[in-house]
Scaffold this active site. Sequence first.
Site, PDB file in Angstrom:
ATOM      1  N   CYS A 173       0.824  -1.216   0.000  1.00 22.16           N
ATOM      2  CA  CYS A 173       0.000   0.000   0.000  1.00 22.16           C
ATOM      3  C   CYS A 173       0.858   1.266   0.000  1.00 22.16           C
ATOM      4  O   CYS A 173       0.344   2.369  -0.181  1.00 22.16           O
ATOM      5  CB  CYS A 173      -0.942   0.010   1.196  1.00 22.16           C
ATOM      6  SG  CYS A 173      -1.954  -1.467   1.289  1.00 22.16           S
ATOM      7  N   HIS A 202      -9.257   3.370  -1.453  1.00 24.62           N
ATOM      8  CA  HIS A 202      -7.861   2.924  -1.340  1.00 24.62           C
ATOM      9  C   HIS A 202      -7.503   1.960  -2.470  1.00 24.62           C
ATOM     10  O   HIS A 202      -7.365   0.756  -2.243  1.00 24.62           O
ATOM     11  CB  HIS A 202      -7.672   2.281   0.037  1.00 24.62           C
ATOM     12  CG  HIS A 202      -6.288   1.809   0.328  1.00 24.62           C
ATOM     13  ND1 HIS A 202      -5.158   2.314  -0.271  1.00 24.62           N
ATOM     14  CD2 HIS A 202      -5.844   0.825   1.178  1.00 24.62           C
ATOM     15  CE1 HIS A 202      -4.079   1.684   0.185  1.00 24.62           C
ATOM     16  NE2 HIS A 202      -4.475   0.774   1.054  1.00 24.62           N
TER      17      HIS A 202
HETATM   18  N1  COA Z   1     -16.904   1.398   4.433  1.00 25.92           N
HETATM   19  C1  COA Z   1     -18.226   1.670   4.299  1.00 25.92           C
HETATM   20  N2  COA Z   1     -19.087   0.909   3.568  1.00 25.92           N
HETATM   21  C2  COA Z   1     -18.572  -0.159   2.947  1.00 25.92           C
HETATM   22  C3  COA Z   1     -17.204  -0.505   3.032  1.00 25.92           C
HETATM   23  C4  COA Z   1     -16.372   0.311   3.805  1.00 25.92           C
HETATM   24  N3  COA Z   1     -15.083   0.029   3.924  1.00 25.92           N
HETATM   25  N4  COA Z   1     -16.988  -1.613   2.300  1.00 25.92           N
HETATM   26  C5  COA Z   1     -18.179  -1.956   1.758  1.00 25.92           C
HETATM   27  N5  COA Z   1     -19.122  -1.084   2.152  1.00 25.92           N
HETATM   28  C6  COA Z   1     -20.542  -1.137   1.841  1.00 25.92           C
HETATM   29  C7  COA Z   1     -20.780  -1.270   0.350  1.00 25.92           C
HETATM   30  O1  COA Z   1     -20.952   0.008  -0.267  1.00 25.92           O
HETATM   31  C8  COA Z   1     -22.058  -2.078   0.309  1.00 25.92           C
HETATM   32  O2  COA Z   1     -23.152  -1.214   0.578  1.00 25.92           O
HETATM   33  P1  COA Z   1     -24.579  -1.399  -0.161  1.00 25.92           P
HETATM   34  O3  COA Z   1     -25.049  -2.759   0.283  1.00 25.92           O
HETATM   35  O4  COA Z   1     -25.393  -0.262   0.375  1.00 25.92           O
HETATM   36  O5  COA Z   1     -24.263  -1.337  -1.622  1.00 25.92           O
HETATM   37  C9  COA Z   1     -21.950  -3.012   1.499  1.00 25.92           C
HETATM   38  O6  COA Z   1     -21.043  -2.363   2.401  1.00 25.92           O
HETATM   39  C10 COA Z   1     -21.394  -4.395   1.152  1.00 25.92           C
HETATM   40  O7  COA Z   1     -20.264  -4.208   0.291  1.00 25.92           O
HETATM   41  P2  COA Z   1     -19.274  -5.408  -0.069  1.00 25.92           P
HETATM   42  O8  COA Z   1     -18.301  -4.892  -1.094  1.00 25.92           O
HETATM   43  O9  COA Z   1     -20.056  -6.645  -0.372  1.00 25.92           O
HETATM   44  O10 COA Z   1     -18.517  -5.592   1.295  1.00 25.92           O
HETATM   45  P3  COA Z   1     -17.525  -6.747   1.699  1.00 25.92           P
HETATM   46  O11 COA Z   1     -18.110  -7.431   2.875  1.00 25.92           O
HETATM   47  O12 COA Z   1     -17.116  -7.576   0.522  1.00 25.92           O
HETATM   48  O13 COA Z   1     -16.229  -5.908   2.130  1.00 25.92           O
HETATM   49  C11 COA Z   1     -14.790  -5.034   3.795  1.00 25.92           C
HETATM   50  C12 COA Z   1     -16.242  -5.097   3.259  1.00 25.92           C
HETATM   51  C13 COA Z   1     -14.733  -4.061   4.944  1.00 25.92           C
HETATM   52  C14 COA Z   1     -14.363  -6.436   4.247  1.00 25.92           C
HETATM   53  C15 COA Z   1     -13.864  -4.578   2.612  1.00 25.92           C
HETATM   54  O14 COA Z   1     -14.262  -3.269   2.231  1.00 25.92           O
HETATM   55  C16 COA Z   1     -12.403  -4.600   3.008  1.00 25.92           C
HETATM   56  O15 COA Z   1     -11.749  -5.648   2.987  1.00 25.92           O
HETATM   57  N6  COA Z   1     -11.827  -3.434   3.344  1.00 25.92           N
HETATM   58  C17 COA Z   1     -10.422  -3.349   3.735  1.00 25.92           C
HETATM   59  C18 COA Z   1      -9.513  -3.264   2.521  1.00 25.92           C
HETATM   60  C19 COA Z   1      -8.068  -3.428   2.930  1.00 25.92           C
HETATM   61  O16 COA Z   1      -7.714  -4.217   3.778  1.00 25.92           O
HETATM   62  N7  COA Z   1      -7.164  -2.674   2.265  1.00 25.92           N
HETATM   63  C20 COA Z   1      -5.772  -2.704   2.576  1.00 25.92           C
HETATM   64  C21 COA Z   1      -5.547  -1.943   3.830  1.00 25.92           C
HETATM   65  S1  COA Z   1      -3.912  -2.063   4.469  1.00 25.92           S
END
Ligand code: COA
Length: 390
Positions: free
Chosen positions: A89, A338
């Site tokens: 990242c 991100h």
């Molecule tokens: N913040 C707010 N809302 C979020 C979100 C977030 N980070 N991620 C997803 N959503 C929302 C989506 O918009 C969606 O909303 P909707 O149903 O109204 O359309 C809903 O949550 C489900 O989205 P989805 O993509 O299916 O979520 P997911 O369960 O697959 O993923 C996380 C959610 C948090 C696990 C994922 O965003 C993630 O892994 N984030 C971290 C990424 C990371 O680790 N990056 C590197 C960092 S070092």
Amino acid sequence: MADPADRAAIVGAGHTRFGALREGPRELLRQAVDLAEATVDRGWGRDPPDAAFLATLGFGGWQLGNASALLAEEAHRVGCPVIRVENACASGGSALEAGVRAIESGRADRVLVAGLEKMTDLPSARRRYWLGVSGDTEWERLAGLTFAGVYALLASAHRSAFGTPPEALAEVAVKNHRNGLRNPNAHFRREITRDQVLAAPRVADPLGLYDCCPVSDGAAALLLVRSSEARRYTDTPVVVAGLGSASDYLAVQERPLRTGLAATRQAARQAFRHAPFDRDGLSFVEVHDCFTIAELLALEDLGLAPPGGAAEMTLAGATARTGALPVNPDGGLKSKGHPIGATGVSQVYEVFRQLRGDAGERQVPGAARALTHNVGGSGASAVVALFEAA
Ligand code: COA
């Protein structure tokens, strides 16, 4: 750092929208470079840069084995030497560092730095795999620990040491979503409340959905020249006034420090060592808030809050866009998104806009000096850069 006249200066910066986008990697790169060139006031022309650096992890369906060629093609600069930089990242911050060092060493006069990631073309489980490859495999990934899980461990350690309240983590998310509302490029442009954050489904306790950054597509690009040449291109260049980078053990379990990131501390010390201003001269900062706890750790590790003091600072509103030290006025990773390789470059794009007084609705009044902080993995690498309006 180099003599002031030999420092690198940014004369152009471009940014695509971040989010779940229909565009593929080529189109995103093209958009970012075209937008960067369009911001140069005069004289950039069609000559190829002397060097280009592309930050990308190569996440997901495209994999992008030799992505550097894509940048040369899409920037219409085939023939230009391009080096791909992969530092998880922190790839964008490291590509910036490579570009700055190329200018300072005299090896290049005109440099293109770009960052790119296409992440949303995969289903959730495959995304988790690609996120995991930037962490430790033997002790973390294969044992089932996700990135959210690693940061949850850090959040728990911080809470045990300093009593960090859940409301402070929630306030980071609320503030960054509020800022993102003013950023037309942000992935999420909606306000959320503290109660929503606290009641959201848990991802890795104590972190819930709104404590996490999303998975996003996007690209950003910067054009760098030597400070002494910058006014050939613009009346409002932004100078790189300090830069530091450092590494740490890949696995959290190997690290002596669990209530902060040692790599950030070391990179910040280097960046400020020869800089023309200190922490109290900063107008705002862009920090790597991949999870809400990461913003609190960053403020403490950068020396902007005392150990354990970032929670109080956040709850008191000091980090809001109109507070004493605005943090992530573009919405941060939490709301802006991100796209891994693009993030470090995107932070500098925000600095460029802000220090030229060109950030529209999200302008920090009187912005003159800024800091960017870009972290790789769960803290195994960090890049800190300082900027001032010339
Ligand atoms: N913040 C707010 N809302 C979020 C979100 C977030 N980070 N991620 C997803 N959503 C929302 C989506 O918009 C969606 O909303 P909707 O149903 O109204 O359309 C809903 O949550 C489900 O989205 P989805 O993509 O299916 O979520 P997911 O369960 O697959 O993923 C996380 C959610 C948090 C696990 C994922 O965003 C993630 O892994 N984030 C971290 C990424 C990371 O680790 N990056 C590197 C960092 S070092």
